[in-house]
Design a protein around this motif. Structure first.
Motif, short mmCIF file in Angstrom:
data_model
loop_
_atom_site.label_atom_id
_atom_site.label_comp_id
_atom_site.label_asym_id
_atom_site.label_seq_id
_atom_site.Cartn_x
_atom_site.Cartn_y
_atom_site.Cartn_z
N GLN A 104 0.68 -1.07 0.00
CA GLN A 104 0.11 0.16 0.04
C GLN A 104 0.82 1.33 0.13
OE1 GLN A 104 -2.42 -1.15 3.44
NE2 GLN A 104 -4.31 -0.60 2.00
N GLY A 105 0.28 2.26 -0.65
CA GLY A 105 0.97 3.71 -0.81
C GLY A 105 -0.17 4.46 -0.23
N GLN A 106 0.34 5.72 -0.65
CA GLN A 106 -0.77 6.60 -0.46
C GLN A 106 -1.87 6.86 -1.38
OE1 GLN A 106 0.69 10.67 -0.53
NE2 GLN A 106 -1.06 11.69 0.66
N VAL B 283 -1.14 -1.88 -4.52
CA VAL B 283 -0.86 -3.00 -5.54
C VAL B 283 -1.12 -4.42 -5.29
CG1 VAL B 283 1.53 -2.83 -4.83
CG2 VAL B 283 0.65 -3.61 -7.27
N LEU B 284 -1.72 -5.24 -5.68
CA LEU B 284 -2.28 -6.60 -5.22
C LEU B 284 -1.42 -7.23 -6.39
CD1 LEU B 284 -5.77 -6.37 -4.56
CD2 LEU B 284 -3.83 -6.42 -3.03
N LEU C 208 -1.49 -8.83 -12.03
CA LEU C 208 -1.31 -7.61 -10.90
C LEU C 208 -2.19 -6.53 -11.15
CD1 LEU C 208 1.58 -6.53 -9.66
CD2 LEU C 208 1.77 -5.36 -12.04
N SER C 209 -2.63 -5.77 -10.16
CA SER C 209 -3.47 -4.86 -10.16
C SER C 209 -3.20 -3.36 -9.42
CB SER C 209 -5.00 -5.42 -9.71
OG SER C 209 -4.75 -5.62 -8.46
N LEU C 210 -3.74 -2.52 -10.03
CA LEU C 210 -3.55 -1.29 -9.29
C LEU C 210 -4.88 -0.71 -8.62
CD1 LEU C 210 -1.65 1.09 -8.66
CD2 LEU C 210 -2.21 2.27 -10.60
N GLN C 211 -5.01 -0.37 -7.32
CA GLN C 211 -6.22 0.16 -6.95
C GLN C 211 -6.02 1.54 -6.58
OE1 GLN C 211 -7.74 -2.53 -3.81
NE2 GLN C 211 -7.85 -4.09 -5.26
#
Lengths: 113, 112
Positions: free
Chosen positions: A58-60, A64-65, A73-76
């Protein structure tokens, strides 16, 4: 050869919604993955990365999973904002510093107010 | 500056001319990469430099393309006898020993 691809070329969301951008990779030996954001006329901007020994990072406002079983790969992006509108690329490589990144074609995220 | 810089930002040339594109990486980054991006496409790897090792030229599309990295820092990508299909944005990136690549703004090359 090996390549990284994205499921959808475009994604349109409303401001405030959560966005999910997906990516499938083909090289099971890849052990390092990065998401980049590219705005018009600019170079790709590093968003977040993840190593293959992790399944979530996790970032701000971004997560990313990584699912190594299905090589996905996914970006939420939480609470998507108009400034998030850009092309998003996933990229894969080996962990060695000298390994080049393999990029997919990108997903264009459009955020409407 | 704090980031990767590239020059020129735009280059228009005539078919058959040679061009040189410059990249100044982030200070201290050991690896330097060149990529090419055609309109609406992803990034195509061209070449990378890692320390004093021989560069990986496996992505160069033809022998008209070459690159140098002087003193482990600045790099120049040279395209000889340019063709219209060379028109693209040429991106440079640098990378520390571990971590992601950081990109410059790119040079937009147009071959008439």
């Amino acid at each position: 050869g090996e390549s990284v691809g994205l499921h959808l070329p475009t994604l349109s969301v409303q401001e405030g919604d959560n966005s999910i951008i997906n990516c499938a990779y083909s090289n099971s030996a890849s052990d390092y993955f990065i998401w980049y954001k590219q705005e018009s006329g600019k170079g790709p901007q590093f968003i977040i990365d993840i190593r293959s020994n992790m399944d979530k990072r996790q970032g701000q406002r971004v997560t990313v999973l990584l699912n190594k079983t299905v090589k996905h790969l996914s970006l939420q992006i939480a609470a998507t904002q108009p400034g998030d509108s850009a092309v998003y690329f996933c990229a894969e490589s080996g962990t060695q510093a000298g390994t080049a990144l393999i990029f997919g074609k990108g997903t264009t995220l459009s955020v409407s107010s | 500056g704090a980031g990767v810089s590239q020059s020129p930002s735009n280059k228009v040339t005539e078919k058959g001319k040679d061009v040189e594109l410059r990249c100044d990486p982030i200070s201290g980054h050991t690896a330097l990469y060149w990529y090419r991006q055609s309109l609406g496409q992803g990034l195509e790897f061209l070449i990378y430099f890692q320390g004093n090792s021989a560069p990986d030229k496996s992505g160069l599309p033809s022998d008209r393309f070459s690159a140098e990295r002087t003193g482990g820092s600045v790099s120049t990508l040279t395209i000889q006898r340019t063709q219209q299909e060379d028109s693209a944005v040429y991106l440079c990136a640098s990378r520390p020993d571990w971590g992601g690549q950081f990109f410059g703004p790119g040079t937009r090359l147009t071959v008439l």
